[in-house]
Enzyme design. Structure first.
Site: not given
Length: 419
Positions: A67, A70, A170, A340, A343
């Site tokens: 979190l 998040n 992906c 993605g 980073a």
């Protein structure tokens, strides 16, 4: 660069002097329609916090760490098929795989069909003139595949040649582009393929949060629960013969163009894929009794950013030759990079010395919609063409389990190009 052997309809000519074989040039490959479709809800980070507090102890080390991430992911809103208040979110127990399957084959198929209809309308042809469909997903494993359900919604002919990819995650959006290119380039006859990617991730959020709560070491927590979103995308790809629309399309009532020729958006000139050795353990997606478990290690960004440059360098000479522009380089392309994660985006930008302008569509999709897996790179490509004139050439690249990298090099089709 990709090397294709002669396929259906393609003849290999022998040079009698030295016995070598010369294969006729492959036909042109054209994207004539592309569209993305996101669900109606856009949820900010605070909505996930509220949801987590209803069902879990948010002081658990793993969940607490998730979190925190998040709030700093760089995602302002994630596209979601639900609102975290109704449906699965209102039940005391987490949805089962059977629940997720049933929901996907209703709500997910609706989303994919909407994306396909928009792409088909832009193409300008009739559904019955589609010769192939190639689809991808990893959040549904039911049989028959969701692609058949979408084909029925679209009114495609029962003779349409179907292909459904799985296990590419992906990377799927460009994997279906590569598969479509291989089919269309190997055919002498008219080929027009509708390709779709669909991913519903947020219905699995209870499982993601439970995994985080059970994670004893915060350093090992998977960020899937704060990264992935829902979405669908589609495109129509055809060869030279497929650009010609049947004459009775012109001006008819179902959205046909005013002429008998489709207007291409992009020309696909080069494509490739590869797996990065000894990286399989860093990304995975498994079905479990109560949902899907995602593996994403902290090493993924370092592997992906170092794989982009070499593949681009391998494809660039062929692209230069086909365009006649011998000095093209990284700075001459807009980049439709799969978002993605922050980073990955930042790492690629630094490694390739890309400008923020070159990555503008990638960052906008990531910020406003999140990462919806396989459809996302297609959504980036769709948005990119609407963000002003841009550069004449585009690199699209994505990554998936394997670790795998996919890349396509495209040329924008401008008015007056004479296509």
């Amino acid at each position: 660069m990709a090397v294709m052997a002669p396929q259906m309809g393609e003849k290999s000519e022998t040079n009698g002097a030295n016995g070598t074989h010369a294969t006729p040039p492959m036909p042109g490959l054209w994207i004539t329609g592309i569209a993305s479709q996101y669900p109606p809800y856009l949820l900010g980070p605070e909505k996930l916090d509220e949801f987590a507090k209803r069902f879990f102890d948010v002081e658990k080390p793993g969940l607490k760490k998730l979190l925190q991430i998040n709030k700093t992911s760089g995602i302002d809103t994630r596209a979601s098929i639900g609102d975290y208040q109704t449906g699965f979110a209102s039940r005391p127990e987490a949805p089962t795989l059977a629940d997720l399957d049933k929901f996907y084959r209703r709500a997910g198929v609706d989303l994919a069909a909407q994306a396909c209809r928009k792409a088909l309308k832009e193409w300008g042809g009739r559904p019955r003139d589609i010769t192939h469909t190639i689809a991808v997903t990893c959040t549904n494993q039911g049989n028959p595949g969701y692609d058949l359900l979408v084909a029925r919604r679209l009114g495609l002919p029962h003779t349409v040649d179907r292909m459904l990819l799985h296990g590419v995650g992906c990377a799927g959006g460009l994997a279906i582009m590569r598969a479509a290119a291989q089919v269309a380039s190997g055919a002498a006859s008219r080929q027009a393929g509708a390709c779709a990617g669909l991913r519903l991730c947020t219905p699995n959020v209870r499982h993601d949060l439970a995994e985080a709560a059970a994670c004893a070491d915060p350093a090992d927590v998977s960020i899937a629960g704060v990264l992935f979103a829902d979405g669908a995308a589609a495109f129509v790809l055809c060869n030279d013969a497929g650009l010609l629309l049947p004459q009775d399309d012109a001006g008819d009532d179902d959205g046909g163009r005013d002429s008998g020729r489709a207007e291409p958006l992009f020309q696909l000139l080069e494509w490739d894929n590869a797996t990065i050795p000894d990286t399989m353990q860093h990304m995975a997606f498994y079905a479990e009794g109560t949902g899907f478990r995602t593996v994403l290690t902290r090493d993924v960004p370092s592997f992906t950013k170092t794989a982009i440059g070499p593949m681009f360098r391998d494809l660039l000479p062929g692209f230069r030759e086909k365009t006649g522009l011998k000095s093209l380089d990284v700075a001459d392309f807009d980049w439709a990079l799969h978002p993605g994660g922050e980073a990955i985006i930042q790492g690629a930008q630094e490694m390739l010395d890309l400008t923020s302008e070159q990555l503008r569509a990638t960052r906008e999709i990531y910020r406003t919609r999140g990462n919806s897996s396989s459809p996302t790179v297609l959504a980036v490509l769709d948005l990119l063409r609407k963000m002003g004139r841009g550069k004449d050439h585009v690199v699209a690249t994505s990554f998936g389990p394997g670790l795998a990298i996919e890349m396509s090099l495209l040329k924008r089709c401008r008015a007056g190009d004479g296509v």
